[in-house]
Design a protein around this motif. Structure first.
Motif, PDB file in Angstrom:
ATOM      1  N   GLU A 189       0.825  -1.209   0.000  1.00 54.95           N
ATOM      2  CA  GLU A 189       0.000   0.000   0.000  1.00 54.95           C
ATOM      3  C   GLU A 189       0.858   1.258   0.000  1.00 54.95           C
ATOM      4  OE1 GLU A 189      -2.472  -0.558   3.389  1.00 54.95           O
ATOM      5  OE2 GLU A 189      -3.917  -1.854   2.325  1.00 54.95           O
ATOM      6  N   ARG A 190       2.092   1.147   0.506  1.00 58.39           N
ATOM      7  CA  ARG A 190       3.016   2.284   0.525  1.00 58.39           C
ATOM      8  C   ARG A 190       3.900   2.333  -0.729  1.00 58.39           C
ATOM      9  NH1 ARG A 190       3.896   0.407   5.871  1.00 58.39           N
ATOM     10  NH2 ARG A 190       6.105  -0.011   5.496  1.00 58.39           N
ATOM     11  N   GLY A 191       3.681   1.379  -1.639  1.00 60.55           N
ATOM     12  CA  GLY A 191       4.433   1.372  -2.888  1.00 60.55           C
ATOM     13  C   GLY A 191       5.598   0.415  -2.912  1.00 60.55           C
ATOM     14  N   GLY A 192       5.775  -0.354  -1.858  1.00 58.39           N
ATOM     15  CA  GLY A 192       6.880  -1.303  -1.802  1.00 58.39           C
ATOM     16  C   GLY A 192       6.402  -2.733  -1.899  1.00 58.39           C
TER      17      GLY A 192
ATOM     18  N   THR B  74      14.207 -10.143  -4.186  1.00 55.17           N
ATOM     19  CA  THR B  74      14.447  -8.707  -4.114  1.00 55.17           C
ATOM     20  C   THR B  74      13.201  -7.991  -3.615  1.00 55.17           C
ATOM     21  OG1 THR B  74      13.918  -8.560  -6.484  1.00 55.17           O
ATOM     22  CG2 THR B  74      16.242  -8.662  -5.873  1.00 55.17           C
ATOM     23  N   PHE B  75      13.442  -6.861  -2.913  1.00 49.94           N
ATOM     24  CA  PHE B  75      12.378  -6.146  -2.224  1.00 49.94           C
ATOM     25  C   PHE B  75      12.564  -4.643  -2.370  1.00 49.94           C
ATOM     26  CE2 PHE B  75      13.316 -10.106  -0.110  1.00 49.94           C
ATOM     27  CZ  PHE B  75      12.087 -10.642   0.226  1.00 49.94           C
ATOM     28  N   ASP B  76      11.454  -3.924  -2.239  1.00 53.06           N
ATOM     29  CA  ASP B  76      11.467  -2.473  -2.050  1.00 53.06           C
ATOM     30  C   ASP B  76      10.760  -2.220  -0.728  1.00 53.06           C
ATOM     31  OD1 ASP B  76      11.030   0.272  -1.976  1.00 53.06           O
ATOM     32  OD2 ASP B  76      10.574   0.425  -4.111  1.00 53.06           O
ATOM     33  N   THR B  77      11.483  -1.650   0.231  1.00 54.68           N
ATOM     34  CA  THR B  77      10.912  -1.454   1.570  1.00 54.68           C
ATOM     35  C   THR B  77      10.605   0.007   1.876  1.00 54.68           C
ATOM     36  OG1 THR B  77      13.119  -1.358   2.588  1.00 54.68           O
ATOM     37  CG2 THR B  77      12.076  -3.519   2.453  1.00 54.68           C
ATOM     38  N   GLN B  78      10.585   0.839   0.819  1.00 51.86           N
ATOM     39  CA  GLN B  78      10.220   2.248   0.971  1.00 51.86           C
ATOM     40  C   GLN B  78      11.064   2.939   2.047  1.00 51.86           C
ATOM     41  OE1 GLN B  78       7.568   4.001  -1.144  1.00 51.86           O
ATOM     42  NE2 GLN B  78       8.621   2.347  -2.204  1.00 51.86           N
TER      43      GLN B  78
ATOM     44  N   MET C  12      14.103   0.456   6.763  1.00 51.56           N
ATOM     45  CA  MET C  12      15.290  -0.321   6.419  1.00 51.56           C
ATOM     46  C   MET C  12      14.840  -1.710   5.966  1.00 51.56           C
ATOM     47  SD  MET C  12      17.600  -2.765   7.389  1.00 51.56           S
ATOM     48  CE  MET C  12      19.236  -3.162   6.843  1.00 51.56           C
ATOM     49  N   GLY C  13      13.816  -2.272   6.645  1.00 53.69           N
ATOM     50  CA  GLY C  13      13.111  -3.434   6.121  1.00 53.69           C
ATOM     51  C   GLY C  13      13.613  -4.792   6.533  1.00 53.69           C
ATOM     52  N   ALA C  14      14.542  -4.861   7.474  1.00 47.59           N
ATOM     53  CA  ALA C  14      15.099  -6.166   7.853  1.00 47.59           C
ATOM     54  C   ALA C  14      14.023  -7.123   8.353  1.00 47.59           C
ATOM     55  CB  ALA C  14      16.180  -5.976   8.915  1.00 47.59           C
ATOM     56  N   ASN C  15      13.173  -6.666   9.252  1.00 45.90           N
ATOM     57  CA  ASN C  15      12.138  -7.552   9.788  1.00 45.90           C
ATOM     58  C   ASN C  15      11.137  -7.965   8.714  1.00 45.90           C
ATOM     59  OD1 ASN C  15      13.175  -7.566  12.407  1.00 45.90           O
ATOM     60  ND2 ASN C  15      12.056  -5.715  12.975  1.00 45.90           N
ATOM     61  N   PHE C  16      10.757  -7.031   7.862  1.00 49.07           N
ATOM     62  CA  PHE C  16       9.834  -7.328   6.766  1.00 49.07           C
ATOM     63  C   PHE C  16      10.437  -8.384   5.836  1.00 49.07           C
ATOM     64  CE2 PHE C  16       8.787  -6.408   2.284  1.00 49.07           C
ATOM     65  CZ  PHE C  16       7.439  -6.720   2.293  1.00 49.07           C
TER      66      PHE C  16
ATOM     67  N   GLY D 119      16.802   3.442   6.727  1.00 45.35           N
ATOM     68  CA  GLY D 119      15.410   3.621   7.079  1.00 45.35           C
ATOM     69  C   GLY D 119      15.191   4.925   7.820  1.00 45.35           C
ATOM     70  N   THR D 120      14.022   5.504   7.626  1.00 46.98           N
ATOM     71  CA  THR D 120      13.648   6.706   8.385  1.00 46.98           C
ATOM     72  C   THR D 120      12.363   6.462   9.180  1.00 46.98           C
ATOM     73  OG1 THR D 120      12.488   7.598   6.450  1.00 46.98           O
ATOM     74  CG2 THR D 120      14.759   8.302   6.787  1.00 46.98           C
ATOM     75  N   VAL D 121      11.866   5.232   9.123  1.00 48.77           N
ATOM     76  CA  VAL D 121      10.751   4.814   9.982  1.00 48.77           C
ATOM     77  C   VAL D 121      11.136   3.475  10.596  1.00 48.77           C
ATOM     78  CG1 VAL D 121       9.005   6.004   8.595  1.00 48.77           C
ATOM     79  CG2 VAL D 121       9.523   3.615   8.108  1.00 48.77           C
ATOM     80  N   GLY D 122      10.558   3.178  11.760  1.00 46.61           N
ATOM     81  CA  GLY D 122      10.892   1.933  12.442  1.00 46.61           C
ATOM     82  C   GLY D 122      12.192   2.041  13.209  1.00 46.61           C
ATOM     83  N   GLY D 123      12.560   0.966  13.891  1.00 43.75           N
ATOM     84  CA  GLY D 123      13.803   0.948  14.670  1.00 43.75           C
ATOM     85  C   GLY D 123      13.818   2.028  15.731  1.00 43.75           C
TER      86      GLY D 123
END
Length: 440
Positions: A153-156, A179-183, A186-190, A338-342
């Motif tokens: 939903e966020r484009g990733g 491969t992934f786009d995590t917007q 940083m996306g490690a957990n995702f 990342g600028t969100v999470g963590g």
């Protein structure tokens, strides 16, 4: 002799401190005082820090500085930098000021692709496995939809899943390369959650795949984990100006300076011993911003240094050239941020630092960090090819020498005045301090 301890994690914070100082320090009372001196006076803030990691006893402070005057893509930034090394913030600030009136730094995000892999052993033919993969791939995506819904939903989300045959490297070894786009995460957990679901689906579907032999059905899963090597999560930063504007030093002409800069970069490209220190200087700037923004500097370091070796030899991350009288200096570097999470919303200073940076997206933070690394490298190599690195570094290190030797504020002021016109050396500072203390 100190004995192993059982149940250390279950002890209270005070009990942990008592155990460590009594068993591992020479002066338990003094050690306990040092540990407690670094506690935050705000008990709630200290509790927050205690809960970041396990077995916390205190905080290890690191200076937070600001490097102003960074013009990046026509926007002016002041960059927070958390680092203990003298001269890094000053060097970055000097480079920012130098390029400010020359158009500043230009950046381009070349990609944001992140990687994860499912590693497994398959005792069968690649053809058979490839046919199974074509069959199971839609199910891999279907069974991760609950995990990817919010990210999509966020484009990733998941970009692709490939089957890779690695049997030339290791017998019966295959992998799902994903491969992934995590917007802005940083996306490690995702990524790791998706990979573990891929592994579960792969295993369960193999057990009932009719075309497999009995041995082929028993796929042996080894591990599912993201990679910190992200060669397609890449950003470029550059500066350029006519050679005659490179009035960096009175000791060399702009033309000579430009030529020496290009030659210094060429040396770092072909000589690994030089390249390691050269790239370490780049990471002085990048890591300081990584830390200040609550990102994972170990992951960034690992990915960056792997990228520096991508052509089979460890080499410079920066490049320089002179074309038609124009000096150009640039960097291309992988940065998974990342600028969100963590810690970005948990750590009050991290949150404030991101605010100082105008609350950047992950792409914008990539641009800022690449510029910090390029600026740091420009400042360091500029010093090396002109005055030498020690002149500026030791002036910044002067205060550390004085503090190490217990100088009073009055002594500091006098010694700093003495070395305004002298080269700073450790022995020279000690001699000056001794002479000062001998005076009535």
């Amino acid at each position: 002799m100190t004995k192993p301890i059982s149940g250390f994690s279950k002890l209270s914070k005070e009990e942990k401190i008592d155990w460590i100082v009594n068993n591992y320090t020479h002066n338990p009372e003094q050690s306990k005082h040092v540990i407690e001196a670094y506690w935050n006076s705000d008990s709630q803030l200290q509790k927050l820090h205690d809960e970041f990691i396990e077995n916390t006893i205190s905080n290890l402070y690191m200076p937070l500085g600001i490097a102003p005057n960074f013009l990046i893509d026509e926007k002016l930034y002041a960059i927070p930098m958390a680092i203990e090394e003298s001269s890094v913030v000053a060097a970055a600030s000097k480079a920012a000021k130098f390029w400010l009136k020359k158009g500043g730094f230009k950046t381009t995000v070349l990609g944001t692709e992140k990687v994860g892999q499912v590693h497994f052993i398959f005792k069968g033919s690649y053809t058979s496995l490839s046919q199974f993969f074509d069959f199971v791939k839609p199910k891999l995506l279907l069974e991760t939809e609950s995990l990817t819904k919010s990210m999509s939903e966020r484009g990733g989300g998941i970009l692709n899943i490939e089957l890779r045959d690695k049997t030339a490297d290791l017998e019966n070894y295959f992998q799902l390369h994903c491969t992934f786009d995590t917007q802005d995460a940083m996306g490690a957990n995702f990524i790791n959650s998706c990979l573990e679901q891929f592994a579960t689906t792969l295993k369960s579907e193999a057990l009932k795949y009719a075309s497999f032999t009995e041995e082929e059905r028993n796929i042996e899963l080894i591990m599912s984990i993201l990679s910190n090597y992200v060669p397609n999560c890449l950003v470029r930063a550059e500066v350029s100006c006519p050679i005659e504007e490179l009035n960096i030093s009175t000791e060399v002409s702009p033309k000579t300076f430009a030529e020496k800069m290009v030659r210094a970069i060429e040396i770092a490209k072909v000589e690994p011993y030089r390249a390691v220190t050269h790239n370490k200087g780049i990471m002085n700037g990048i890591d300081a911003v990584v830390l200040a923004t609550g990102n994972d500097f170990r992951a960034v370091e690992a990915g960056v240094h792997a990228y520096a070796s991508k052509n089979g030899r460890y080499s410079s991350l920066t490049h320089a050239e002179i074309t038609n009288g124009i000096f150009k200096f640039w960097i291309e570097i992988p940065l998974a941020l990342g600028t969100v999470g963590g810690l970005t919303k948990l750590h009050p200073l991290v949150k404030m630092n991101l605010e100082i940076l105008r609350n950047p997206s992950a792409k914008e933070l990539m641009r800022i960090m690449a510029v910090a690394g390029l600026a740091q490298n420009f400042a360091a190599v500029s010093s090396l090819v002109t005055t030498g690195i020690q002149k500026g570094h030791m002036k910044m290190h002067l205060m550390n020498i004085l503090n190490q030797n217990g100088a009073t504020e009055e002594e500091k002021a006098k010694i700093i005045s003495i070395f305004k016109t002298q080269t700073v050396t450790h022995r020279g500072v000690l001699n000056a301090l001794e002479d000062l203390r001998k005076q009535p």
